[in-house]
Motif scaffolding. Structure first.
Motif, short mmCIF file in Angstrom:
data_model
loop_
_atom_site.label_atom_id
_atom_site.label_comp_id
_atom_site.label_asym_id
_atom_site.label_seq_id
_atom_site.Cartn_x
_atom_site.Cartn_y
_atom_site.Cartn_z
N GLU A 146 -40.33 24.97 -44.07
CA GLU A 146 -39.10 25.32 -44.04
C GLU A 146 -38.26 24.05 -44.40
N LEU A 147 -38.52 22.91 -43.51
CA LEU A 147 -37.92 21.59 -43.82
C LEU A 147 -38.00 21.11 -45.11
N THR A 148 -39.14 21.05 -45.62
CA THR A 148 -39.39 20.60 -47.13
C THR A 148 -38.66 21.43 -48.04
N ARG A 149 -38.57 22.87 -48.00
CA ARG A 149 -37.98 23.69 -48.89
C ARG A 149 -36.31 23.61 -49.06
N ASN A 150 -35.79 23.24 -47.65
CA ASN A 150 -34.40 23.01 -47.27
C ASN A 150 -34.05 21.50 -47.37
N VAL A 151 -34.44 20.63 -47.68
CA VAL A 151 -34.18 19.15 -47.72
C VAL A 151 -33.17 19.02 -48.55
N GLU A 152 -33.16 19.50 -49.94
CA GLU A 152 -32.13 19.27 -50.84
C GLU A 152 -30.86 19.85 -50.14
N TRP A 153 -30.75 20.92 -49.59
CA TRP A 153 -29.71 21.44 -48.94
C TRP A 153 -28.96 20.32 -47.73
N ARG B 170 -24.87 3.91 -47.25
CA ARG B 170 -24.36 4.72 -46.27
C ARG B 170 -24.86 6.19 -46.48
N ALA B 171 -25.06 6.70 -47.59
CA ALA B 171 -25.59 8.02 -47.82
C ALA B 171 -26.83 8.19 -47.13
N VAL B 172 -27.68 6.93 -47.25
CA VAL B 172 -29.34 6.90 -46.87
C VAL B 172 -29.02 6.91 -45.22
N ARG C 182 -29.65 10.33 -40.51
CA ARG C 182 -29.00 11.06 -39.22
C ARG C 182 -28.85 12.40 -39.27
N ALA C 183 -28.79 12.88 -40.64
CA ALA C 183 -29.00 14.51 -40.43
C ALA C 183 -30.03 15.10 -40.23
N LEU C 184 -31.20 14.16 -40.83
CA LEU C 184 -32.38 14.80 -40.51
C LEU C 184 -32.85 14.59 -39.01
N ALA C 185 -32.43 13.57 -38.53
CA ALA C 185 -32.60 13.40 -36.87
C ALA C 185 -31.90 14.52 -36.23
N GLU C 186 -30.74 14.91 -36.73
CA GLU C 186 -30.20 15.82 -36.14
C GLU C 186 -30.71 17.34 -36.10
N CYS C 187 -31.11 17.58 -37.37
CA CYS C 187 -31.95 18.95 -37.60
C CYS C 187 -33.08 18.93 -36.77
N LEU C 188 -34.06 17.89 -36.88
CA LEU C 188 -35.04 17.75 -35.86
C LEU C 188 -34.76 18.28 -34.31
N ASP C 189 -33.82 17.59 -34.05
CA ASP C 189 -33.63 17.52 -32.52
C ASP C 189 -32.92 19.01 -32.22
N ALA C 190 -32.09 19.57 -33.17
CA ALA C 190 -31.59 21.06 -33.08
C ALA C 190 -32.73 21.86 -32.80
N ASN D 232 -36.54 7.61 -46.36
CA ASN D 232 -37.05 6.07 -46.79
C ASN D 232 -35.94 5.34 -47.42
N GLY D 233 -36.09 4.20 -48.05
CA GLY D 233 -35.08 3.52 -48.48
C GLY D 233 -34.53 4.05 -49.78
N ALA D 234 -35.21 4.90 -50.29
CA ALA D 234 -34.73 5.41 -51.43
C ALA D 234 -33.89 6.88 -51.47
N GLY D 235 -33.73 7.00 -49.91
CA GLY D 235 -32.96 8.07 -49.63
C GLY D 235 -33.76 9.53 -49.51
N GLU D 236 -35.00 9.36 -49.74
CA GLU D 236 -35.89 10.81 -49.59
C GLU D 236 -36.60 11.00 -48.28
N LEU D 237 -37.00 12.30 -48.20
CA LEU D 237 -37.86 12.74 -47.14
C LEU D 237 -39.10 12.06 -47.13
N ASP D 238 -39.62 11.23 -46.05
CA ASP D 238 -40.84 10.76 -46.02
C ASP D 238 -41.53 11.11 -44.63
N GLN D 239 -42.69 10.61 -44.58
CA GLN D 239 -43.40 10.67 -43.32
C GLN D 239 -44.40 9.57 -43.11
#
Length: 170
Positions: A31-38, A55-57, A62-70, A95-102
């Protein structure tokens, strides 16, 4: 995403079986992978403006951290005792490119080497536990520990005191 990483990322609830924990974690990872663009849509990356891009990165992180915390709060009903294994959100990051990474297996193996070293294990014991060659384990320890272990440890102690003094939370 590997099953082990997904389970570590989203945790194991105390009332879940291993199978339930795996199914839940893999579903949430998907679900996270599917919804990351949103999730990242409100924070577009402007390639021409470095300050805006940075700033966007940060906002995406911050949005990812809040999503995982929620998600963790929903799963546990805000009860920390509901966890058999608490979620480890630091395994997923922007990551530095602003993409979801692991975090990757190699990152975790290197961390394990350093935790074993800090616990006082000798290099042969570290090799027995992690499967690294002696030379590789030595290189990892040398790279991450610094040339003077006592100085590095003292520096971390000073950093911890400063963080406590400033009231920061990690």
């Amino acid at each position: 995403m590997s099953t082990a990483r997904a389970v570590a990322l989203f945790g194991i609830l105390a009332h879940d079986t291993v199978h339930q924990a795996i199914v839940r974690s893999e579903r949430l990872a998907s679900e996270l992978t599917r919804n990351v663009e949103w999730l990242f849509a409100p924070f577009p990356l402007d390639e021409g403006n470095k300050a805006q891009r940075a700033r966007a990165v940060d906002q995406r992180a911050r949005a990812l951290a809040e999503c995982l915390d929620a998600q963790a709060t929903r799963d546990s009903n805000s009860d920390d005792t509901a966890w058999f294994l608490k979620p480890c959100p630091s395994l997923m990051f922007v990551n530095g490119a602003g993409e979801l990474d692991q975090k990757h297996v190699q990152d975790l193996r290197d961390t394990c080497v350093m935790l074993l070293d800090r616990a006082g294990c000798d290099l042969l014991t570290i090799c027995d536990i992690t499967g690294h060659s002696y030379r590789t384990a030595q290189t990892i320890v040398k790279h991450y520990r610094a040339c003077n272990a006592a100085r590095a440890d003292s520096g971390i102690d000073m950093l911890e005191l400063q963080v406590r003094k400033d009231g920061m939370k990690g």
